[in-house]
Every structure is written in structure tokens, then in C-alpha cells.
Write an enzyme that holds these catalytic residues in place. Sequence first.
Site, PDB file in Angstrom:
ATOM      1  N   GLU A 137     -32.766  10.999  85.100  1.00  0.00           N
ATOM      2  CA  GLU A 137     -31.589  11.394  84.584  1.00  0.00           C
ATOM      3  C   GLU A 137     -30.686  10.697  85.253  1.00  0.00           C
ATOM      4  OE1 GLU A 137     -31.525  15.217  86.585  1.00  0.00           O
ATOM      5  OE2 GLU A 137     -33.733  15.180  86.751  1.00  0.00           O
ATOM      6  N   LYS A 139     -26.745  10.213  86.663  1.00  0.00           N
ATOM      7  CA  LYS A 139     -25.904  10.639  87.277  1.00  0.00           C
ATOM      8  C   LYS A 139     -24.654  11.355  86.441  1.00  0.00           C
ATOM      9  CE  LYS A 139     -24.735  11.011  92.301  1.00  0.00           C
ATOM     10  NZ  LYS A 139     -22.808  12.149  91.753  1.00  0.00           N
ATOM     11  N   ASP A 141     -20.809  12.528  85.546  1.00  0.00           N
ATOM     12  CA  ASP A 141     -19.330  12.662  86.568  1.00  0.00           C
ATOM     13  C   ASP A 141     -19.038  13.678  85.884  1.00  0.00           C
ATOM     14  OD1 ASP A 141     -17.463  11.710  88.643  1.00  0.00           O
ATOM     15  OD2 ASP A 141     -17.125  10.586  87.186  1.00  0.00           O
ATOM     16  N   TYR A 254     -24.259  20.154  80.731  1.00  0.00           N
ATOM     17  CA  TYR A 254     -25.902  19.975  80.979  1.00  0.00           C
ATOM     18  C   TYR A 254     -26.950  20.320  82.010  1.00  0.00           C
ATOM     19  CZ  TYR A 254     -24.717  15.872  77.221  1.00  0.00           C
ATOM     20  OH  TYR A 254     -24.327  15.217  75.758  1.00  0.00           O
ATOM     21  N   LYS A 346     -26.106   4.588  92.238  1.00  0.00           N
ATOM     22  CA  LYS A 346     -25.120   3.922  91.910  1.00  0.00           C
ATOM     23  C   LYS A 346     -24.632   2.848  91.526  1.00  0.00           C
ATOM     24  CE  LYS A 346     -21.762   6.784  93.438  1.00  0.00           C
ATOM     25  NZ  LYS A 346     -20.686   7.627  93.818  1.00  0.00           N
ATOM     26  N   CYS A 440      13.814 -13.132  75.646  1.00  0.00           N
ATOM     27  CA  CYS A 440      12.989 -13.765  75.486  1.00  0.00           C
ATOM     28  C   CYS A 440      12.983 -14.091  77.281  1.00  0.00           C
ATOM     29  CB  CYS A 440      12.672 -14.630  74.895  1.00  0.00           C
ATOM     30  SG  CYS A 440      11.972 -15.760  75.349  1.00  0.00           S
ATOM     31  N   CYS A 443      12.629 -18.636  76.801  1.00  0.00           N
ATOM     32  CA  CYS A 443      14.062 -19.084  75.917  1.00  0.00           C
ATOM     33  C   CYS A 443      15.091 -18.066  76.291  1.00  0.00           C
ATOM     34  CB  CYS A 443      13.635 -19.525  74.920  1.00  0.00           C
ATOM     35  SG  CYS A 443      14.081 -18.622  73.752  1.00  0.00           S
ATOM     36  N   CYS A 458       9.852 -12.152  70.872  1.00  0.00           N
ATOM     37  CA  CYS A 458      11.512 -13.039  70.791  1.00  0.00           C
ATOM     38  C   CYS A 458      11.561 -13.411  69.740  1.00  0.00           C
ATOM     39  CB  CYS A 458      10.662 -14.747  71.559  1.00  0.00           C
ATOM     40  SG  CYS A 458      11.731 -15.959  71.202  1.00  0.00           S
ATOM     41  N   CYS A 463      11.440 -21.089  70.758  1.00  0.00           N
ATOM     42  CA  CYS A 463      11.308 -20.959  71.827  1.00  0.00           C
ATOM     43  C   CYS A 463       9.881 -21.710  72.234  1.00  0.00           C
ATOM     44  CB  CYS A 463      10.436 -19.800  71.632  1.00  0.00           C
ATOM     45  SG  CYS A 463       9.781 -19.226  73.830  1.00  0.00           S
TER      46      CYS A 463
END
Length: 704
Positions: A137, A139, A141, A254, A346, A440, A443, A458, A463
Amino acid sequence: MTDPVPDTSTETADLSAQLTGSAEVEALSKRAVDLREQLRYHNYRYSVLSEPLISDSEYDALFDELDAIEKAHPELVTPDSPTQRVGSDLDERLPKVTHLAPTLSLAKAYSEAEIRSWVDRVLKVSDTTAKLSYTVEPKFDGLTVVITYTDGVLTLGATRGDGFVGDDVTANIRTVRTVPLRIPIDPNAAVPKPPAKFVVRGEVIIHKQDFKAFQEKMRGEGDEVRYVNARNTASGALKQLDARITSTRPLTMYAFGIVYADPDSDLPRGQYATLQYLEALGFRVSRDIRYFDDLETMIKYIKDFESRRHDLDFEIDGLVIKIDSHQMYESLGVVGKNPRGALAYKFPPEEVSTKLIGVTVNVGRTGVLIPNAELEPVFVSGATIRQATLNNFDDVKRKDVRIGDRVMIKRAGEVIPFVIGPILAARTGDEQEILPPTECPVCHSPVIHKEGEVHYFCSNPECPERVARSIEYFAARGLMDIDGLGSKGVRQLLDAGLIKDEADLFALTADKLESLEGYAETKIQNLLKNLEAAKHRPLDRVVMSLGIPGVGSTVARLLIKYFPSLEKLRAATLEQLDAIPGVGESTAQTVIDWFAQPRSSRLVDKLIAAGVQTEGEEVAPQSTLLAGLTFVLTGTLPTMTRDDAAALIEANGGKVSGSVSKKTSYVVAGESAGSKLDKATELGVKVIDEDGLKALLTNGDSAT
Ligand code: IVH
């Protein structure tokens, strides 16, 4: 609230070290003391406060290290070591309940070999030659709950607590819609009635979609920052003192086991049948439970499942394998605090925490400024991560990420790592705000930011970084197709002063190239040959390669149908462009704006002078590299805009669509990919990142 991480450096781990006198054991003993202290503290943050400072995987790593030390040196074990008990999440504000049966935890495995050795042990201990059968099944969390039904009516709901005593959260549990208040839910259902006293265990979680919507809602209320992670939000919700708050959280439960049933009740004798029974009573049970009576088939399933973990609509950190037969499960007994008959497999972690040590800003071809987090290196999902995208400055502000913060980062599937958000509880007060640049970074021109827009730009079309990226784009496959000229090559030419713009490429000669490092005779001749060929690209390609925002292959073809040369296109008025069927007003305006820039106009003149084909109605025969494939783009890609990516896909015969369906071949996901990514995982559509797209653009789709 800033609880400092405990400083354990002054503590001495004494007794056993003195007894053995060995320097190595002494060091291990010290380490064990340190680990215990850390584990205690982090367990408190996680379990009691629901505000962890480190990821689960980091906690597990500390725990496993301590466990290994204690296993090798049993004399170092202390009665209060975290390895000696089930963790506690008791909350002093809540009333207590004593569990009818203790809630244990699960032994962990991280590899196939560990699964196999668990099976070997089970066989040995049970002293059986019979074939084992297993139920696998997810796991979950979330947060474990233990729910008691008396004569079919929910009378008590508790958290796991320390395994023996839990917090009474009955009122809160009653607000969870998936928890039946009476069982069976359907009084006419053809299921055996549960006994008078019946205790079910399950996990309360928040589905990914629900969590997104909840975060969205909290964002609306200006309170999003605290809800970074579904697990902690679920856990916090369940421990509310006011059930009305719990009821506003999108919790789901669940069920995964029966912990107690009155003796003599006639209940299923195996785990798989138990889950089916729980479902028949009206509980929600995972769709992903499987029964196996063959170890090899089970191992294959588990391995395959790992790549599908993103398809689930809730977070899991692994799978649980249980010996299916209850009788055998019971007879296997308990080792320490873990039943021997079950094992948690895991998955490698995808979320880890690390320190954000700085921010750099990337400049894109269009001038877009993308903040990038510089991180203390961490290992996650099989790679060491030093950088993660922060997406845009709007996001930085919304998530309140600061330099010096401990941040959670995520690397899920093939998607590039991104910063989920700061761990607020770890703040020391020394963190520095991250502000959008006013100039910027390359530049130093002023930055443009239009009110209400997410991105900062910018302002300087000249640039150097924008120029470099424009030239890279110009040379790319599917555009001017200058084979052998990638990002590195472009920068080398710029640095050597051999080119200043795209057109200068056509003035390169063998003499000039000779001076460059790495340019031998063949390489030079190839590049010159490819440049010569690039002069004869069809006009739609040339128009596309200029990089006018919004001008992909479709628009480029429309434009040259009406204005069949760069000269004519440059002379077109807004009204004329707007009148082209299929070209919208905003695109028309972008085209006008682009040609109005001095750099653009100069570039067009130079391309014409260099002998590049800038006239004619000829359109490129579609490259068929991506023919038959449909792409959906979502999120921010690290170096391309979505428009660029779309243009490249279309130029190679692929289609770009706005919504994900079963027919989508690939979802190209970048940072902060939203519901489209979820939809893709839901439908099992392949998800790739920018590198994945680049690989397809080079090699095509090997699957077709
Ligand atoms: S069975 C002896 N099944 O994992 C304990 N646990 O380390 C029997 N968990 O906090 C647990 N999904 O809440 C079991 N399908 C599942 C589970 C599951 C998540 C949690 C459980 C416990 C932890 C055990």
C-alpha cells in the site's frame, strides 16, 4: 517564534566511553549524544509544533545514524534514546486518550536488497516453508489517527501521540468528510456488521489539488506563507482547539487497518481483505493497494511504482509492505518498536532543506530578469544541487524568501529544482530581504517593471547578455540552424571581439577564427560552411530567428505572406500588420516596437549586406523532427521564454497546445509549473524540463 537549535557541543558523553577507553568508541558516544539531542529537538518541532526545520529525509538520516551506532555498540544505548520509543506528537493543550492497542511504527528499507533480507528474516522467524503473501500500500505522508466506533457510531478520534497515549481530537475528526460518522455508511449494504467495539487506523492527508486550492485561498487572505507543506498543514489542522477551523481545511482520511475489534467478531483474516472490508463499510481506501503471492512480482511492482509516485494525487514517501495473513503477522511479533511483519520501503527524498546563501539574477534574451537561488550544496533525488530557481521577483516577495533563510527545495521527477519556500521557524533575524534589482546585473541599465506584471526587465536592448542570448537563439536548430555554434561558441566569439551581433557571424573568416582556442582547421571549415548554408534559409526562418517576442513559425509565415522581405516588413505600419488575419494587435505592436529599436534596424541592414536571404515568399519545408507530437508548456523555463520554446517546437513540426489532455505527448515544465503539471501527472503524460526539450530538438522523439 525562534527556538534556537540546541547547542550540544558542551555535553560530554561519558560513561561508556570511560568504560571502554577506546578513542573510537568515545567519539561515537559523543556523536550519539549529539544525535539524540538533535533528534529530540527536531521531533518536537515536527510532531508537536507541526513546524519542522528539516525535511523528513534529513530526520531519518540522523535517526539511522544513531540507530547504526547503537546497534554496533549496544552499551551506548540510553533508555531515553529516540530509538527506544515511538515518537510522540502529544499536544499538552488537548485531552488524552489511552490506545486500546499501542500504535507502533515501521522498520524502513531503502533498497531491493533490504526488502529481500527482510523477507529472509520473516521466513526464518516464522519457520515456514509456505509461500508468503503480501499486501503493498502507499505510505501516506500525513498524520495517523485512531478512530473508535461504538455500536457503529464514531465515539472517539485520537492522534497517535506517543503510541500508547494520544490526543483526543474527536470533534476535529468529525469534520473530516471522508470519515464515516456511522458504519456501515449504507445500512442496507451486504457487509458483515462491525462488532460493538471497533477501532480503525488511518492517515489524514491533504490531496495535492486541494492543497493548491487552499494555498490559493490563503494567498487571497494574505496568509499563504505559513502553508508550505500539505503534511504540516494537515497535522496543524487536526490539532486545532476549535473544530470550526479544522472544518475549513481540506482534509481527507484513508483507512489502512483495524487496530481493535471485539474478540470473536468475524472479520477478514488478511490485510488485503481487511482493506476491502473497510471500503465496503464506507471508508476511503487507496486505489493503489495490491496483493502479491510472489516476491519477484512484488519487487517489480515496487520498482515500477517509484516512477509513478507523481501520478498519485497525494504525497507519499514510500510503500508499506505487509505480510498479508493476520495470523502470521501476529505470530511474527514485534522487534523493538516495529512489527516484524511490515516494512516501509522509502523512496529517495525529493524535498530537502538547505541554506539560501545568495541570489544571482539571470538575464534572458528579452531582458527578463530571473532570480536564482545559490544554495549550500545538498543531495536530493540523486544529484547535488547548488542552485534552484526562484522563478520571479513577484514569487520571492509572495513567499517571503530571504537570503540566509533555511529553505525547502524540491526536485520532483525531471523538473528542475525550485525553492518551495522559507522555513519561517528557523529565522534568526539576520536574514536579508531579496529586492528586485533596480539595474541590470550585467549592463547596469535601469530595470523596467510594468505595474501588475510579474517580470522585471533590463531596459537595454544592447545589453551584452541579451545580445549573447539573442545570437544563441538566432543560431539555434530550427531557426538559422548554424550547426556547431552553441552557447559556448557564441560567447567565445563575443569575448574575442570577433562579433557584436548576429550579422557579424557572416563576416567571420578562417584567419579570424584561427586565433581562437579549440578552433582547428576542420572545425573552422565546418563552421564557415554552415554559415554559408545559413545565408540561404527560407524567409520565415529568418524572421523567426530575429527573436521578435510572439513571432513563432505561424506568425512568421503570416507576416511574410503579406510582406515578403525584411525591408517590406520593417516598413509595415501598425494598421497594416493588425489587418493581417491571424495577427493580433498586441503582436502587431511588438513587431513595430522591435523594428523601432536601433539595434534591430541596424541588424536588418547588416543581414541584407551580408548576403543573407531576406527576400522571397519561400517558406521552410517543415522540419518533421517533432511531427505528430503535441506539447504543453508550463512554468518558467531556466533559459528560454515559453514563446521561444513554442517557436522552436513549431519550427520542428510539433504542435503547442494550451491545455493538457490524454493526447498531449509532452508537458514541458519549468519552475512554478501549476495545474497543468498536476493534470499531466494525473493523466500519465510525460513531463520533461528544458533540457529534455533541447534533447528532443536534437534527437527527435526516440519513442516514435
Ligand atoms: S501500517 C505498525 N500502513 O507510517 C504500524 N502505516 O512508520 C502499522 N503510514 O505513523 C502502520 N501509510 O501512520 C501503515 N499504508 C500504511 C501507512 C502507514 C502511512 C504511517 C503510519 C505511521 C508510520 C509508520
